[in-house]
Design a protein around this motif. Structure first.
Motif, PDB file in Angstrom:
ATOM      1  N   ARG A  10      -9.314   3.297  11.821  1.00 41.55           N
ATOM      2  CA  ARG A  10     -10.206   2.300  11.237  1.00 41.55           C
ATOM      3  C   ARG A  10      -9.765   0.903  11.631  1.00 41.55           C
ATOM      4  O   ARG A  10      -8.622   0.692  12.034  1.00 41.55           O
ATOM      5  CB  ARG A  10     -10.269   2.434   9.724  1.00 41.55           C
ATOM      6  CG  ARG A  10      -8.970   2.081   9.015  1.00 41.55           C
ATOM      7  CD  ARG A  10      -9.158   2.136   7.495  1.00 41.55           C
ATOM      8  NE  ARG A  10      -7.965   1.753   6.785  1.00 41.55           N
ATOM      9  CZ  ARG A  10      -7.625   0.500   6.454  1.00 41.55           C
ATOM     10  NH1 ARG A  10      -8.404  -0.501   6.788  1.00 41.55           N
ATOM     11  NH2 ARG A  10      -6.518   0.252   5.801  1.00 41.55           N
ATOM     12  N   THR A  11     -10.687  -0.030  11.495  1.00 37.86           N
ATOM     13  CA  THR A  11     -10.361  -1.430  11.712  1.00 37.86           C
ATOM     14  C   THR A  11      -9.492  -1.892  10.557  1.00 37.86           C
ATOM     15  O   THR A  11      -9.787  -1.612   9.395  1.00 37.86           O
ATOM     16  CB  THR A  11     -11.652  -2.278  11.774  1.00 37.86           C
ATOM     17  OG1 THR A  11     -12.450  -1.796  12.855  1.00 37.86           O
ATOM     18  CG2 THR A  11     -11.341  -3.747  11.977  1.00 37.86           C
ATOM     19  N   PHE A  41      -7.138  -5.383  15.076  1.00 34.09           N
ATOM     20  CA  PHE A  41      -6.203  -4.275  14.900  1.00 34.09           C
ATOM     21  C   PHE A  41      -6.943  -3.035  14.428  1.00 34.09           C
ATOM     22  O   PHE A  41      -7.796  -3.095  13.547  1.00 34.09           O
ATOM     23  CB  PHE A  41      -5.117  -4.634  13.884  1.00 34.09           C
ATOM     24  CG  PHE A  41      -4.065  -5.553  14.414  1.00 34.09           C
ATOM     25  CD1 PHE A  41      -3.080  -5.093  15.273  1.00 34.09           C
ATOM     26  CD2 PHE A  41      -4.062  -6.890  14.062  1.00 34.09           C
ATOM     27  CE1 PHE A  41      -2.104  -5.946  15.768  1.00 34.09           C
ATOM     28  CE2 PHE A  41      -3.086  -7.754  14.545  1.00 34.09           C
ATOM     29  CZ  PHE A  41      -2.111  -7.277  15.404  1.00 34.09           C
ATOM     30  N   LEU A  42      -6.595  -1.912  15.048  1.00 34.52           N
ATOM     31  CA  LEU A  42      -7.048  -0.599  14.614  1.00 34.52           C
ATOM     32  C   LEU A  42      -5.814   0.151  14.138  1.00 34.52           C
ATOM     33  O   LEU A  42      -4.706  -0.071  14.655  1.00 34.52           O
ATOM     34  CB  LEU A  42      -7.690   0.177  15.765  1.00 34.52           C
ATOM     35  CG  LEU A  42      -8.887  -0.451  16.465  1.00 34.52           C
ATOM     36  CD1 LEU A  42      -9.340   0.435  17.624  1.00 34.52           C
ATOM     37  CD2 LEU A  42     -10.014  -0.674  15.486  1.00 34.52           C
ATOM     38  N   GLY A  43      -5.986   1.034  13.201  1.00 33.59           N
ATOM     39  CA  GLY A  43      -4.833   1.782  12.727  1.00 33.59           C
ATOM     40  C   GLY A  43      -5.228   3.064  12.035  1.00 33.59           C
ATOM     41  O   GLY A  43      -6.404   3.349  11.813  1.00 33.59           O
ATOM     42  N   SER A  44      -4.211   3.812  11.708  1.00 32.93           N
ATOM     43  CA  SER A  44      -4.378   5.062  10.994  1.00 32.93           C
ATOM     44  C   SER A  44      -3.351   5.109   9.867  1.00 32.93           C
ATOM     45  O   SER A  44      -2.213   4.658  10.039  1.00 32.93           O
ATOM     46  CB  SER A  44      -4.174   6.238  11.954  1.00 32.93           C
ATOM     47  OG  SER A  44      -4.408   7.455  11.292  1.00 32.93           O
ATOM     48  N   VAL A  53      -0.623   1.641  14.693  1.00 35.46           N
ATOM     49  CA  VAL A  53      -1.451   0.449  14.861  1.00 35.46           C
ATOM     50  C   VAL A  53      -1.566   0.119  16.341  1.00 35.46           C
ATOM     51  O   VAL A  53      -0.667   0.442  17.128  1.00 35.46           O
ATOM     52  CB  VAL A  53      -0.863  -0.748  14.072  1.00 35.46           C
ATOM     53  CG1 VAL A  53       0.487  -1.181  14.641  1.00 35.46           C
ATOM     54  CG2 VAL A  53      -1.823  -1.914  14.035  1.00 35.46           C
ATOM     55  N   VAL A  54      -2.675  -0.501  16.717  1.00 38.05           N
ATOM     56  CA  VAL A  54      -2.854  -1.032  18.065  1.00 38.05           C
ATOM     57  C   VAL A  54      -3.737  -2.265  17.950  1.00 38.05           C
ATOM     58  O   VAL A  54      -4.607  -2.332  17.075  1.00 38.05           O
ATOM     59  CB  VAL A  54      -3.467   0.015  19.031  1.00 38.05           C
ATOM     60  CG1 VAL A  54      -4.889   0.381  18.642  1.00 38.05           C
ATOM     61  CG2 VAL A  54      -3.388  -0.462  20.477  1.00 38.05           C
ATOM     62  N   LEU A  83      -4.894   6.405  19.345  1.00 36.28           N
ATOM     63  CA  LEU A  83      -5.172   4.985  19.122  1.00 36.28           C
ATOM     64  C   LEU A  83      -5.513   4.269  20.421  1.00 36.28           C
ATOM     65  O   LEU A  83      -6.386   3.403  20.434  1.00 36.28           O
ATOM     66  CB  LEU A  83      -3.994   4.307  18.412  1.00 36.28           C
ATOM     67  CG  LEU A  83      -4.265   4.120  16.921  1.00 36.28           C
ATOM     68  CD1 LEU A  83      -4.300   5.429  16.190  1.00 36.28           C
ATOM     69  CD2 LEU A  83      -3.297   3.167  16.308  1.00 36.28           C
ATOM     70  N   VAL A  84      -4.847   4.614  21.521  1.00 37.92           N
ATOM     71  CA  VAL A  84      -5.193   4.002  22.810  1.00 37.92           C
ATOM     72  C   VAL A  84      -6.639   4.347  23.165  1.00 37.92           C
ATOM     73  O   VAL A  84      -7.406   3.480  23.591  1.00 37.92           O
ATOM     74  CB  VAL A  84      -4.214   4.425  23.926  1.00 37.92           C
ATOM     75  CG1 VAL A  84      -4.722   4.005  25.297  1.00 37.92           C
ATOM     76  CG2 VAL A  84      -2.835   3.823  23.668  1.00 37.92           C
ATOM     77  N   GLY A  85      -7.033   5.590  22.962  1.00 37.13           N
ATOM     78  CA  GLY A  85      -8.417   5.976  23.220  1.00 37.13           C
ATOM     79  C   GLY A  85      -9.403   5.189  22.363  1.00 37.13           C
ATOM     80  O   GLY A  85     -10.451   4.744  22.843  1.00 37.13           O
ATOM     81  N   ALA A  86      -9.055   4.980  21.098  1.00 34.79           N
ATOM     82  CA  ALA A  86      -9.930   4.224  20.195  1.00 34.79           C
ATOM     83  C   ALA A  86     -10.043   2.765  20.623  1.00 34.79           C
ATOM     84  O   ALA A  86     -11.134   2.189  20.595  1.00 34.79           O
ATOM     85  CB  ALA A  86      -9.409   4.318  18.761  1.00 34.79           C
ATOM     86  N   VAL A  87      -8.936   2.161  21.046  1.00 31.96           N
ATOM     87  CA  VAL A  87      -8.990   0.754  21.446  1.00 31.96           C
ATOM     88  C   VAL A  87      -9.719   0.608  22.781  1.00 31.96           C
ATOM     89  O   VAL A  87     -10.424  -0.381  22.999  1.00 31.96           O
ATOM     90  CB  VAL A  87      -7.588   0.100  21.437  1.00 31.96           C
ATOM     91  CG1 VAL A  87      -6.814   0.354  22.718  1.00 31.96           C
ATOM     92  CG2 VAL A  87      -7.681  -1.386  21.161  1.00 31.96           C
TER      93      VAL A  87
END
Length: 153
Positions: A10-11, A41-44, A53-54, A83-87
């Motif tokens: 999520r953001t 920032f996106l994170g889980s 986080v990324v 996370l890399v895929g999401a960003v």
């Protein structure tokens, strides 16, 4: 153990700032400019808090992937790759053509995901002008790039 399919990325917002800073500092990543920059920032999260986080900074058609950190107990589970895929998906949605990053420790990780080493001298001006490029990351950090394919609308 592989990170399961129920990962929710999520953001992250201002309310997550302390957790982001803590995870980045625990991972040895620079935090000196994260409040002053327009970083998405996106994170889980899991039951122990922020798991990974990324960050992404946007500069027209280029972006800077920064601050990928995974909590030590979850490293090697595939969460970083998720996370890399999401960003990258977020970058494509924002019409980013090239995604750059600097790393002192994760060059093989990013190379497996299609990033290649790039000459620092040819960095686009907006990337070169970031504190991360000019000040926060050492000149010995690998400078890497990946071409991003736009997502259909």
């Amino acid at each position: 153990m592989l990170w399961g399919p129920r990962v929710i990325v999520r953001t992250l917002g201002r309310e997550d700032a302390a957790a982001i800073r803590a995870l980045l500092e625990a991972s040895g990543l620079p935090t000196g400019d994260i409040e002053q920059r327009a970083i998405r920032f996106l994170g889980s999260r899991d039951d122990r808090g922020l798991a990974a986080v990324v960050g992404l900074e946007l500069f027209g058609k280029v972006g800077l992937l920064r601050s990928l950190a995974v909590r030590p107990d979850l490293r090697g589970t595939g969460l970083g790759g998720t996370l890399v895929g999401a960003v990258e998906e977020l970058a494509a949605q924002q019409r980013i053509v090239e995604l750059f990053l600097l790393t002192t420790t994760a060059e093989p990780f990013f190379a497996k995901r299609g990033y290649s080493r790039h000459d620092r001298g040819s960095a686009p001006a907006p990337i070169r002008d970031t504190p991360e490029f000019s000040d926060l990351c050492p000149s010995t950090a690998a400078f890497m790039v990946k071409l991003i394919t736009a997502q259909p609308h």
